[in-house]
Write an enzyme that holds these catalytic residues in place. Sequence first.
Site, PDB file in Angstrom:
ATOM      1  N   GLY A   1     -17.449  89.308  67.358  1.00 39.02           N
ATOM      2  CA  GLY A   1     -17.197  89.716  65.916  1.00 39.02           C
ATOM      3  C   GLY A   1     -16.732  91.163  65.648  1.00 39.02           C
ATOM      4  O   GLY A   1     -16.666  91.731  64.556  1.00 39.02           O
TER       5      GLY A   1
ATOM      6  N   ASP B   1     -25.020  86.890  70.598  1.00 38.21           N
ATOM      7  CA  ASP B   1     -25.135  85.630  71.126  1.00 38.21           C
ATOM      8  C   ASP B   1     -26.104  84.841  70.044  1.00 38.21           C
ATOM      9  O   ASP B   1     -27.269  85.501  69.712  1.00 38.21           O
ATOM     10  CB  ASP B   1     -25.705  85.811  72.582  1.00 38.21           C
ATOM     11  CG  ASP B   1     -24.743  86.145  73.424  1.00 38.21           C
ATOM     12  OD1 ASP B   1     -23.523  86.556  73.002  1.00 38.21           O
ATOM     13  OD2 ASP B   1     -24.937  86.150  74.612  1.00 38.21           O
TER      14      ASP B   1
ATOM     15  N   ASP C   1     -14.261  86.628  77.418  1.00 42.20           N
ATOM     16  CA  ASP C   1     -15.532  87.613  76.847  1.00 42.20           C
ATOM     17  C   ASP C   1     -15.279  89.033  77.084  1.00 42.20           C
ATOM     18  O   ASP C   1     -15.357  89.448  78.288  1.00 42.20           O
ATOM     19  CB  ASP C   1     -16.617  86.898  77.435  1.00 42.20           C
ATOM     20  CG  ASP C   1     -18.002  87.292  77.026  1.00 42.20           C
ATOM     21  OD1 ASP C   1     -18.078  88.160  76.318  1.00 42.20           O
ATOM     22  OD2 ASP C   1     -19.229  86.775  77.253  1.00 42.20           O
TER      23      ASP C   1
HETATM   24  C1  GLA Z   1     -21.764  86.765  76.648  1.00 41.50           C
HETATM   25  C2  GLA Z   1     -21.379  85.723  75.645  1.00 41.50           C
HETATM   26  C3  GLA Z   1     -22.309  84.371  76.030  1.00 41.50           C
HETATM   27  C4  GLA Z   1     -22.012  84.093  77.440  1.00 41.50           C
HETATM   28  C5  GLA Z   1     -22.556  85.350  78.434  1.00 41.50           C
HETATM   29  C6  GLA Z   1     -22.049  85.031  79.833  1.00 41.50           C
HETATM   30  O1  GLA Z   1     -23.179  87.273  76.401  1.00 41.50           O
HETATM   31  O2  GLA Z   1     -21.417  86.220  74.299  1.00 41.50           O
HETATM   32  O3  GLA Z   1     -21.632  83.297  75.297  1.00 41.50           O
HETATM   33  O4  GLA Z   1     -20.787  83.564  77.690  1.00 41.50           O
HETATM   34  O5  GLA Z   1     -21.765  86.380  78.086  1.00 41.50           O
HETATM   35  O6  GLA Z   1     -22.470  85.969  80.671  1.00 41.50           O
END
Ligand code: GLA
Length: 501
Positions: free
Chosen positions: A306, A327, A267
């Site tokens: 994305g 998200d 991430d």
């Molecule tokens: C980001 C990701 C989420 C999750 C959080 C965790 O927002 O997009 O899917 O993994 O981090 O902190």
Amino acid sequence: MNIKGVNMKVIGIFLLGACAFAADLSGNWLVAAPRNDGTFARTYFDIKPDGTTNKGEIHTPSAHYIITEVTGGSDGFTLSATYTDNRSVRPMKYEGKIVGDELHITATGGRGTPREMVAHRVPEGEGLYPKKNPIPALHKVPYNGLAKTPPMGWNSWNKFGHSVDDAAVRGVADAIATNGMKDAGYVYINIDDTWEGDRDAKGNITSNKKFPDMKALADYVHSKGLKIGIYSSPGPATCAGYEGSYNHELQDAKTYASWGIDYLKYDWCSALNLYTNEEMQAVYQIMGDALRQAGRPIVFSLCQYGRNEVWKWGPEVGGNLWRTTGDISDRWMSMANIGFRQNDLAPYAAPGHWNDPDMLEIGNGHMTDDEYRTHMSLWSMLAAPLLAGNDVRDMSQATKDILLNKEAIAIDQDPLGKQGTRLSQNGDQEIWVRELAGGAKAVALFNRGDKAAEMTVKWSDVGASAKPKVRDLWAHQDVNVEGGSYTATVPVHGVVLLRVK
Ligand code: GLA
């Protein structure tokens, strides 16, 4: 004394005040707020002496603020700061005073309500945000042979967030192994953010108190015939402010392999403080190479919302799937806005490489069952990963029926791996078609409107014969069709999902 009308006594007092202020407040201060998992959320206030143009910086693990103004003195000061990333500018205000050896601070702005904190002096330079590493030249990371169909399983984030722990993961694995989900294909049990502890003296990542023994947990999940996933960031910190993999990529990949990890969600998070969007591919390639070198088959899931048209280069860095959006949340608008916007990305999905419109919210309670059926159907039409995001230990019959609809799952998992596209749109009504192996088609009639709607699909439009064999995949029955088309009443925010041959 007066020189050319200026009162030197006043200037003297002013300078004295400024020096006292600088001596008191300037320096490097640390707020180490304990979390309930044995780790600390650390915030550094590196305040420069008053009067300089650079008034200092504030670092949290995941963000970096510039102090723009310092007013007041040791018995009542205000620091103004701004946080800037590619998306937003967030103003912050820190008010406080010095009490003995401590700074007592109240933070306002940014996310959440005002927060009280206590800071202690630490040596100059401690906690400085790491320097950006040079980025490697691009090359192709060979395909790892995994995820021939979209990954299926469960992820902790949507329901458990920060509270996920060893017991929850074991309970979820127990449930999935016995409630039919494993047999339906849900095999990856993925731990999202907040498992991380500090690094040991050799720089090895450890798990925090919530996860006493990752290797033992992985063994347990494997003993149920399931696979286990984990989460990290290419930046120094994850989105929740835990330890990231920056400068430790190969070491972490080897640790994951030694624990028996089968899936990594990687991430972007704090990497945005170091790198531009254009540099992402090279940064993701570092972990793609590391996973390969670590020598264990590990599904590589890219999570960078994305940005920078990841679908064009995801496979190059060894990615098996890549998030295409921000998200998801457990709301109709969030799910629908994400899902119905994926049409143009269809050409980029193929066996081994999938667009990921984010994890499922089915069963989390803020959508109707019709909306969840739309969620499941749309994700299946999109050949999206099916990662349940609910508490599978405790599900209503309706939630089970939706997640365990094997006929919808078969659409998602179709071996041809072709993502469906929008055939037509008429106001709130959309018809989507997906080509399946063996010449069949999946056809979905979606009603995004807030009134039930009669919808008609003509077989000639979906490239089927005049009198095809049709099955309704939610009613679980064959449908008799006459006259070259089919008309159905589709409920509010609902769907009719058909398999047509
Ligand atoms: C980001 C990701 C989420 C999750 C959080 C965790 O927002 O997009 O899917 O993994 O981090 O902190």
